[in-house]
Design a protein around this motif. Sequence first.
Motif, PDB file in Angstrom:
ATOM      1  N   LEU A   1       1.163 -10.306  -1.299  1.00  0.00           N
ATOM      2  CA  LEU A   1       1.927 -11.501  -1.651  1.00  0.00           C
ATOM      3  C   LEU A   1       3.433 -11.268  -1.583  1.00  0.00           C
ATOM      4  O   LEU A   1       4.219 -12.203  -1.757  1.00  0.00           O
ATOM      5  CB  LEU A   1       1.522 -11.979  -3.049  1.00  0.00           C
ATOM      6  N   GLY A   2       3.835 -10.033  -1.318  1.00  0.00           N
ATOM      7  CA  GLY A   2       5.242  -9.733  -1.104  1.00  0.00           C
ATOM      8  C   GLY A   2       5.671  -9.891   0.343  1.00  0.00           C
ATOM      9  O   GLY A   2       6.842  -9.655   0.671  1.00  0.00           O
ATOM     10  N   LEU A   3       4.749 -10.278   1.203  1.00  0.00           N
ATOM     11  CA  LEU A   3       5.071 -10.590   2.592  1.00  0.00           C
ATOM     12  C   LEU A   3       5.411 -12.078   2.699  1.00  0.00           C
ATOM     13  O   LEU A   3       5.010 -12.876   1.836  1.00  0.00           O
ATOM     14  CB  LEU A   3       3.885 -10.257   3.500  1.00  0.00           C
ATOM     15  N   PRO A   4       6.138 -12.502   3.730  1.00  0.00           N
ATOM     16  CA  PRO A   4       6.460 -13.924   3.859  1.00  0.00           C
ATOM     17  C   PRO A   4       5.205 -14.791   3.866  1.00  0.00           C
ATOM     18  O   PRO A   4       4.178 -14.424   4.463  1.00  0.00           O
ATOM     19  CB  PRO A   4       7.198 -13.995   5.209  1.00  0.00           C
ATOM     20  N   VAL A   5       5.260 -15.926   3.189  1.00  0.00           N
ATOM     21  CA  VAL A   5       4.121 -16.838   3.129  1.00  0.00           C
ATOM     22  C   VAL A   5       3.711 -17.236   4.542  1.00  0.00           C
ATOM     23  O   VAL A   5       4.565 -17.579   5.378  1.00  0.00           O
ATOM     24  CB  VAL A   5       4.468 -18.091   2.297  1.00  0.00           C
TER      25      VAL A   5
ATOM     26  N   GLY B   1       1.695   0.626   6.902  1.00  0.00           N
ATOM     27  CA  GLY B   1       2.117   2.010   6.938  1.00  0.00           C
ATOM     28  C   GLY B   1       3.575   2.153   7.306  1.00  0.00           C
ATOM     29  O   GLY B   1       4.323   1.172   7.420  1.00  0.00           O
ATOM     30  N   VAL B   2       3.979   3.404   7.507  1.00  0.00           N
ATOM     31  CA  VAL B   2       5.357   3.710   7.879  1.00  0.00           C
ATOM     32  C   VAL B   2       5.692   2.996   9.191  1.00  0.00           C
ATOM     33  O   VAL B   2       4.931   3.042  10.160  1.00  0.00           O
ATOM     34  CB  VAL B   2       5.542   5.232   8.032  1.00  0.00           C
ATOM     35  N   GLY B   3       6.818   2.321   9.208  1.00  0.00           N
ATOM     36  CA  GLY B   3       7.239   1.601  10.405  1.00  0.00           C
ATOM     37  C   GLY B   3       6.787   0.157  10.445  1.00  0.00           C
ATOM     38  O   GLY B   3       7.282  -0.620  11.273  1.00  0.00           O
ATOM     39  N   ASP B   4       5.839  -0.235   9.575  1.00  0.00           N
ATOM     40  CA  ASP B   4       5.417  -1.630   9.507  1.00  0.00           C
ATOM     41  C   ASP B   4       6.391  -2.423   8.636  1.00  0.00           C
ATOM     42  O   ASP B   4       7.082  -1.846   7.787  1.00  0.00           O
ATOM     43  CB  ASP B   4       4.009  -1.730   8.900  1.00  0.00           C
ATOM     44  N   PRO B   5       6.439  -3.739   8.796  1.00  0.00           N
ATOM     45  CA  PRO B   5       7.233  -4.559   7.871  1.00  0.00           C
ATOM     46  C   PRO B   5       6.774  -4.316   6.439  1.00  0.00           C
ATOM     47  O   PRO B   5       5.572  -4.388   6.143  1.00  0.00           O
ATOM     48  CB  PRO B   5       6.933  -5.991   8.327  1.00  0.00           C
ATOM     49  N   GLN B   6       7.713  -3.989   5.563  1.00  0.00           N
ATOM     50  CA  GLN B   6       7.371  -3.634   4.192  1.00  0.00           C
ATOM     51  C   GLN B   6       7.458  -4.855   3.272  1.00  0.00           C
ATOM     52  O   GLN B   6       8.367  -5.678   3.400  1.00  0.00           O
ATOM     53  CB  GLN B   6       8.311  -2.537   3.691  1.00  0.00           C
ATOM     54  N   PRO B   7       6.526  -4.967   2.331  1.00  0.00           N
ATOM     55  CA  PRO B   7       6.560  -6.090   1.393  1.00  0.00           C
ATOM     56  C   PRO B   7       7.752  -5.984   0.446  1.00  0.00           C
ATOM     57  O   PRO B   7       8.274  -4.897   0.195  1.00  0.00           O
ATOM     58  CB  PRO B   7       5.239  -5.945   0.622  1.00  0.00           C
ATOM     59  N   ASP B   8       8.132  -7.113  -0.096  1.00  0.00           N
ATOM     60  CA  ASP B   8       9.109  -7.163  -1.181  1.00  0.00           C
ATOM     61  C   ASP B   8       8.343  -6.862  -2.469  1.00  0.00           C
ATOM     62  O   ASP B   8       7.576  -7.696  -2.950  1.00  0.00           O
ATOM     63  CB  ASP B   8       9.742  -8.555  -1.225  1.00  0.00           C
ATOM     64  N   ALA B   9       8.540  -5.666  -3.032  1.00  0.00           N
ATOM     65  CA  ALA B   9       7.720  -5.209  -4.159  1.00  0.00           C
ATOM     66  C   ALA B   9       7.890  -6.100  -5.389  1.00  0.00           C
ATOM     67  O   ALA B   9       6.900  -6.455  -6.050  1.00  0.00           O
ATOM     68  CB  ALA B   9       8.059  -3.762  -4.498  1.00  0.00           C
ATOM     69  N   ALA B  10       9.123  -6.466  -5.712  1.00  0.00           N
ATOM     70  CA  ALA B  10       9.355  -7.283  -6.899  1.00  0.00           C
ATOM     71  C   ALA B  10       8.750  -8.672  -6.736  1.00  0.00           C
ATOM     72  O   ALA B  10       8.099  -9.209  -7.649  1.00  0.00           O
ATOM     73  CB  ALA B  10      10.851  -7.382  -7.186  1.00  0.00           C
TER      74      ALA B  10
ATOM     75  N   GLU C   1       0.075  -1.590  -2.883  1.00  0.00           N
ATOM     76  CA  GLU C   1      -0.470  -0.767  -1.800  1.00  0.00           C
ATOM     77  C   GLU C   1       0.419   0.467  -1.603  1.00  0.00           C
ATOM     78  O   GLU C   1       1.641   0.421  -1.817  1.00  0.00           O
ATOM     79  CB  GLU C   1      -0.457  -1.601  -0.511  1.00  0.00           C
ATOM     80  N   HIS C   2      -0.191   1.582  -1.213  1.00  0.00           N
ATOM     81  CA  HIS C   2       0.618   2.731  -0.768  1.00  0.00           C
ATOM     82  C   HIS C   2       0.993   2.431   0.681  1.00  0.00           C
ATOM     83  O   HIS C   2       0.238   2.728   1.610  1.00  0.00           O
ATOM     84  CB  HIS C   2      -0.183   4.022  -0.878  1.00  0.00           C
ATOM     85  N   THR C   3       2.165   1.837   0.872  1.00  0.00           N
ATOM     86  CA  THR C   3       2.555   1.336   2.197  1.00  0.00           C
ATOM     87  C   THR C   3       3.277   2.376   3.038  1.00  0.00           C
ATOM     88  O   THR C   3       3.662   2.084   4.178  1.00  0.00           O
ATOM     89  CB  THR C   3       3.450   0.094   2.063  1.00  0.00           C
ATOM     90  N   THR C   4       3.475   3.583   2.493  1.00  0.00           N
ATOM     91  CA  THR C   4       4.120   4.651   3.271  1.00  0.00           C
ATOM     92  C   THR C   4       3.225   5.889   3.330  1.00  0.00           C
ATOM     93  O   THR C   4       3.714   7.009   3.462  1.00  0.00           O
ATOM     94  CB  THR C   4       5.490   5.015   2.672  1.00  0.00           C
ATOM     95  N   LEU C   5       1.927   5.679   3.239  1.00  0.00           N
ATOM     96  CA  LEU C   5       0.976   6.780   3.334  1.00  0.00           C
ATOM     97  C   LEU C   5       1.120   7.451   4.700  1.00  0.00           C
ATOM     98  O   LEU C   5       1.089   6.772   5.734  1.00  0.00           O
ATOM     99  CB  LEU C   5      -0.445   6.238   3.162  1.00  0.00           C
ATOM    100  N   PRO C   6       1.282   8.771   4.745  1.00  0.00           N
ATOM    101  CA  PRO C   6       1.430   9.435   6.047  1.00  0.00           C
ATOM    102  C   PRO C   6       0.194   9.226   6.915  1.00  0.00           C
ATOM    103  O   PRO C   6      -0.941   9.348   6.450  1.00  0.00           O
ATOM    104  CB  PRO C   6       1.601  10.909   5.664  1.00  0.00           C
ATOM    105  N   ASP C   7       0.417   8.904   8.166  1.00  0.00           N
ATOM    106  CA  ASP C   7      -0.704   8.620   9.065  1.00  0.00           C
ATOM    107  C   ASP C   7      -1.632   9.816   9.221  1.00  0.00           C
ATOM    108  O   ASP C   7      -2.850   9.646   9.424  1.00  0.00           O
ATOM    109  CB  ASP C   7      -0.186   8.186  10.430  1.00  0.00           C
ATOM    110  N   GLU C   8      -1.099  11.029   9.114  1.00  0.00           N
ATOM    111  CA  GLU C   8      -1.932  12.212   9.341  1.00  0.00           C
ATOM    112  C   GLU C   8      -2.965  12.433   8.237  1.00  0.00           C
ATOM    113  O   GLU C   8      -3.899  13.217   8.421  1.00  0.00           O
ATOM    114  CB  GLU C   8      -1.062  13.457   9.508  1.00  0.00           C
TER     115      GLU C   8
END
Length: 519
Positions: free
Chosen positions: A313-317, A326-335, A367-374
Motif C-alpha cells: 500500500l506504499g506503492l502508488p494507487v 528487491g534491490v533496484g525495484d521501485p521502493q514503497p513509501d514506508a510511512a 516487506e524486506h524489499t532489499t533482500l540480497p538476490d543471492e
Amino acid sequence: MGDLPGITARLDHLAELGVDAVWLSPFYPSPQADAGYDVADYRGVDPLFGQLADADRLIAEAHDRGLKVIVDLVPNHTSSAHRWFRAALAAASGDPERARYVFRDGLGPDGDQPPNDWRSVFGGPAWTRVTDPDGRPGQWYLHLFDPGQPDLNWDNPEVRAEFLDVLRFWLDRGVDGFRVDVAHGLVKQADLANWQEPQEILSGSEADRPRPPMWDQDGVHEIYREWRRLLDSYPGERILVAEAWVEPAERLVRYVRPDEMHQAFNFEYLQAAWSAPAQYAVVTRSLEATDAVGAPTTWVLSNHDVVRHASRLGLPVGTPRPNGIGVGDPQPDAALGLRRARAATLLMLALPGSAYLYQGEELGLPEHTTLPDEVRQDPTWERSGHTERGRDGCRVPIPWEADAPSYGFGPTDASWLPQPALWAEYALDRQRGVPGSTYELYRTALRLRREHALGRGALYWLSSADEVLHFRNGGVGVLTNFGGPAVPLPSGAEPLHASGPLTADGLVPTDVTVWYRAA
C-alpha cells in the motif's frame, strides 16, 4: 529455520493478541524445494521442525489456551521425493504407479516435445521429461509449480482414498481444520487442451472468458463434498479453508456451499485498489456472493505468497501487485504504506465474516524489499529467469526482541532468510504496552471486534463523499477516508478506535479508519 517447539513457545503471544486460531504452513518431511509445499510424507514432521510428538504437544498447548489449530494440506501435488513418485519413475509407461500422477507421451516423432503448452506458475514449462529405467527418454509429467512438485491425478481412486486417510490421521491427532493449498487446481480438463492465454486468475471483467483448463474445474467440488462428510463425522468444529485464486466471486463461493468448505480466502479483496470505489465494489460483491450460499466472507490482506500490505500500500494507487520487491525495484513509501495498512486492517476487521492475519502484520512489518538476490530461495526467482523476485521478502522471520540475536528468533544472528537492520524498531518488545503502536492497535481491534460481534454482524452502507467509505455493523459505525481533505464524523459520534490520530478538531484525516459508537 524455526521449529514446532518454537511455535509452541510463542502461543502466549497469539493468546495475548486475541486471535482464535493458528494456521501452520507445511511442516511435513520435504526436500524444501518450495518451502515445504513439496511434501514427501503427509503423516510426519520434517526433522528440521521437530518430531510428531512436538506437533501433538503444540496442538495440546494451543487447545489449553483456547486456540484452534489449522494445518496446511497440499493435495494438488506431492514432492518428487514422495514414495509414490519414486515408484512412478521406476515403472514403465502404462503401469499403475504412473496413474497416480499426470504422465503423458510427448509430441513430435521422437516424443521430445511437451504434451501441451501449459506453463508453470513459477515460470518455464509445466512439463518435465523423465528417463526410463532402461536409460531411454520416456514420458513427460505435469508440474504446475516446480519440477519437484509433480501434480497428482485426482481421477485415480487411489489418490482420493489416500487423502481421506491423511485427513483422518490429523483429525485423530486433534487438529481443528485444514487450509487446502491450490484448492482450485486438483482436477484438470480431461483433454489437457492447449491454453494460449496467461494462466492467471480471471478478473471480474473477464468472467465470460473460458476458464483455464488447469484451474477451477467443476470436478473439484465432488472431492470437497466427500471431505466435508468426513469432517462432519468428527466431534467439535472442524473446518476446511480453501486457497482458491478464483474469480469472479460467484465462482469462488461454490467452494463454500453448505456441503463443501467452510471458508475461502477472498483474494479479490486482497488485490483491490486503495480507493473508496474499488473497496466498496469488492466488499459489496463479496458479501452478496457469499450471502447467496449462506457462508461467511473470509477477508485477508497479507499472506506468505504476496508482498506484505504495509509495503504494497506504499506503492502508488493502481500499481499492479508486484511478485516480490528487491534491490533496484521501485521502493514503497514506508510511512505511507504503514499508515494505509493500519487503516486497511481496521476496515477489514470491522467487516462481517472471518479474517486472517499474517504473522508479523500485527507489528506493522514491511516487506524486506532489499533482500540480497543471492540468498533468495523461492523457485520463482530462478524459473522466471530472474525477472520475478518472488515471495522471500514476506517470509523473513519476524522480530520479537530489538536487542537480541536475530531479534529473538533464535540463539544466533543467523536466520534462514536474513533480517533487515531496520526491523529492530518493529520488534514486539518495542511495541507491547505502547499506546498507538501497531501491536496495540491490533489487540484493541480484535478485542472490540469480539465484544461487538462484528464478525457475526451485518453491513449497512451509509451515505458519504466519493472518497470516503462509511458503513454500520451492528452498533459500530466505520468510516475510512481515502481522499485528501479531512472529513467529519457524524454528529454525536463517540470514537471507539482509530488507525491514526484525528485532527485537533476531531476530523478524520486521509488514510485513517475510525470506529465509533453508532447511535
